[in-house]
Design a protein around this motif. Structure first.
Motif, short mmCIF file in Angstrom:
data_model
loop_
_atom_site.label_atom_id
_atom_site.label_comp_id
_atom_site.label_asym_id
_atom_site.label_seq_id
_atom_site.Cartn_x
_atom_site.Cartn_y
_atom_site.Cartn_z
N ASP A 4 -60.62 44.57 -54.61
CA ASP A 4 -61.60 44.09 -53.64
C ASP A 4 -62.82 43.52 -54.35
O ASP A 4 -63.95 43.88 -54.05
N ARG A 54 -79.32 47.76 -54.40
CA ARG A 54 -78.07 48.04 -55.11
C ARG A 54 -78.32 49.19 -56.09
O ARG A 54 -79.36 49.21 -56.78
N THR A 82 -70.51 46.24 -54.05
CA THR A 82 -70.24 47.65 -53.81
C THR A 82 -68.91 47.86 -53.12
O THR A 82 -68.59 47.13 -52.18
N HIS A 140 -68.69 36.63 -48.32
CA HIS A 140 -69.79 36.87 -47.38
C HIS A 140 -70.54 35.59 -47.03
O HIS A 140 -71.53 35.64 -46.31
C1 LIG Z 1 -67.03 44.07 -53.09
C2 LIG Z 1 -66.69 44.14 -51.64
N1 LIG Z 1 -65.77 43.14 -51.31
C3 LIG Z 1 -67.94 43.96 -50.80
O1 LIG Z 1 -68.33 42.84 -50.55
N2 LIG Z 1 -68.57 45.06 -50.41
C4 LIG Z 1 -69.77 45.10 -49.63
C5 LIG Z 1 -69.91 46.51 -49.15
C6 LIG Z 1 -71.24 46.86 -48.61
C7 LIG Z 1 -72.25 47.41 -49.31
N3 LIG Z 1 -73.27 47.57 -48.45
C8 LIG Z 1 -72.87 47.11 -47.29
N4 LIG Z 1 -71.64 46.69 -47.39
C9 LIG Z 1 -70.98 44.67 -50.43
O2 LIG Z 1 -71.03 44.89 -51.63
O3 LIG Z 1 -71.92 44.10 -49.83
#
Ligand SMILES: C[C@H](N)C(=O)N[C@@H](Cc1c[nH]cn1)C(=O)O
Length: 461
Positions: A179, A326, A400, A428
């Protein structure tokens, strides 16, 4: 190939952050379960309960799909984790194509969730299907755990993992997560992720929105207060101003410094990819370190603020800022929650505003770090060499995967992240894509990995 499975999955608007899309998300989980059932897997849809919304209402969480292919006690067992929920996307955001209609342009498959994380989950499924189609025995037992709340912090999954530790996870040797993405065109294995603490800061003033001409100058505006306190989180050079945050960060070792120097990463390419002339740091090592192993503050948006086209002249009565920090070793989300809440209340009190501030932490995900000497990484290197004929970069991920650390802490199993996403997939963002090349070669790589991981078994048991 027609990529029909990916097309069908992308067509489902499984946005976990939008409560109105919850029926689509339930449908997505059913669809994933059905796919695995049709392949002959032992499949369950596990009820993980309810989600409590900030307004106190509750909503059913999407069920978690578990599946099992093979239960030979003489074989190793791998567990593939993935998610099939997505971030929001609409044409208005600036997409060139309909985000929910997988569109093939020049070998790239555009669609929301194509790379994050629907194609990688399907690539693992296709890897199992390949063994089945060739009537070849799977070299390892394969389990799947697929969730639908990753993008909002994996709500409910931790409890399920704890409950299943001695059941579903009892015979699992290795947990695999795909992921994340490569850093360049060179395939990579990922040994660390940042965590994330996500906050809402709400400022409430008058009982309703006000005309800024009629009332402007007479009231203390919630939005002015909010912008004021947000501006105290981080300075223009990226220095976090919340006391205690920077002090908690594990220092960069000489070994890490050297590792970063060897990684293939071109700053000019990176700038071009994201369309900026200047970055926060000018050296490769500084940039990678700040991408992977230092914390940062990002301000995502303000709910209740006017954001449409046009020139509405309102004073919003209540505004809620969304920002996140983060997390890296050795930060602790519980401590960060207190540091941020105390700091914002202190800063706000100095404004002597009559408005009300409420700070809530809605996601508290820890960072994850693996030992790259673990045999799972050797198997990953061998599979990459076999399919791509190169040695992979060993990288960390700035984003994350909220559940990664829970897997590590609760199950005690080795975890490896095996990305197949490209460095320019636009996760995203607008025009997210997965290239056909990465999808197809990635599937071959997963097939090879199942073989390589079974060889570890022979030498280490
Ligand atoms: C890495 C993964 N595909 C991803 O995009 N995770 C999100 C998860 C998250 C963290 N805070 C809210 N959602 C991210 O890293 O933004």
């Amino acid at each position: 190939t027609s990529c029909s499975a990916l097309r069908e999955w992308v067509a489902i608007e499984s946005d976990s952050s939008n409560v109105l899309k919850r029926p689509d998300l339930h449908h997505m989980m059913e669809k994933a379960a059905q796919k695995l059932r049709l392949m002959g897997g032992m499949v369950e849809l596990v009820d993980i309960g309810q989600q409590e919304l900030p307004d106190g209402q509750t909503l059913a969480l999407p069920k978690v799909v578990t599946a099992q292919f093979g239960s030979d006690p003489n074989k190793r067992t791998v567990c593939i984790y993935g998610h099939v929920d997505v971030q929001p996307a609409k044409m208005d955001d600036g997409w060139a194509t309909d985000p929910y209609n997988l569109t093939d342009i020049n070998g790239n498959l555009y669609g929301r969730g194509a790379s994050d994380n629907k194609a990688p989950v399907l690539a693992w499924i296709h890897a199992v299907e390949a063994y089945q189609a060739l009537h070849m025995e799977l070299p390892v037992n394969v389990k799947f755990i697929i969730e639908g709340m990753e993008e909002t912090g994996s709500n409910g999954l931790e409890d399920m993992i704890v409950a299943q530790r001695d059941i579903f996870f009892s015979d699992v040797d290795y947990i695999i997560i795909s992921d994340c993405g490569w850093l360049s065109r060179r395939p990579a294995l990922t040994y660390g992720t940042r965590g994330n603490c996500y906050f809402f800061a709400e400022i409430e003033g008058p009982k309703q929105d006000l005309h800024s001409g009629v009332y402007g100058g007479t009231v203390i505006e919630p939005m002015t207060d909010l912008i004021g306190i947000l501006d105290t989180l981080i300075d223009p050079n990226g220095k976090i101003l919340i006391p205690g945050i920077r002090e908690a960060v594990a220092p960069l070792s000489d070994e890490e410094w050297k590792m970063y120097q060897d990684i293939q990463f071109d700053l000019e390419n990176y700038k071009n990819k994201i369309g900026v002339d200047q970055l926060m740091y000018n050296s490769k090592v500084d940039l990678l370190a700040h991408m992977w192993r230092y914390p940062t503050v990002s301000i995502h948006g303000i709910q209740g603020a006017f954001s449409d086209h046009g020139t509405k002249t309102v004073i919003p009565a209540k505004v809620v800022a969304k920002f996140s920090i983060r997390q890296v070793p050795n930060m602790d989300p519980a401590v960060v929650k207190k540091q941020v809440t105390d700091y914002l209340h202190l800063v706000f009190s100095k404004r002597k505003s009559p408005n009300k501030l409420k700070v809530t932490m809605v996601i508290g995900a820890k960072p994850w770090l693996a030992d790259t000497q673990d045999p799972v990484f050797e198997a990953g290197k061998a599979a990459i060499k076999r399919v791509f004929n190169v040695d992979p970069d060993l990288i960390r991920e700035g984003a994350t995967i909220p559940i990664a650390r829970t897997f590590q802490d609760v199950t005690g199993k080795s975890i490896i992240m095996m990305p197949i996403g490209g460095f320019d997939d636009g996760l995203h963002s607008q025009n997210e894509k997965m290239s056909r090349y990465n999808y197809i070669e990635g599937t071959k790589y997963f097939i090879a990995y199942l073989h390589e991981v079974s060889l570890i078994k022979k030498t280490s048991v």
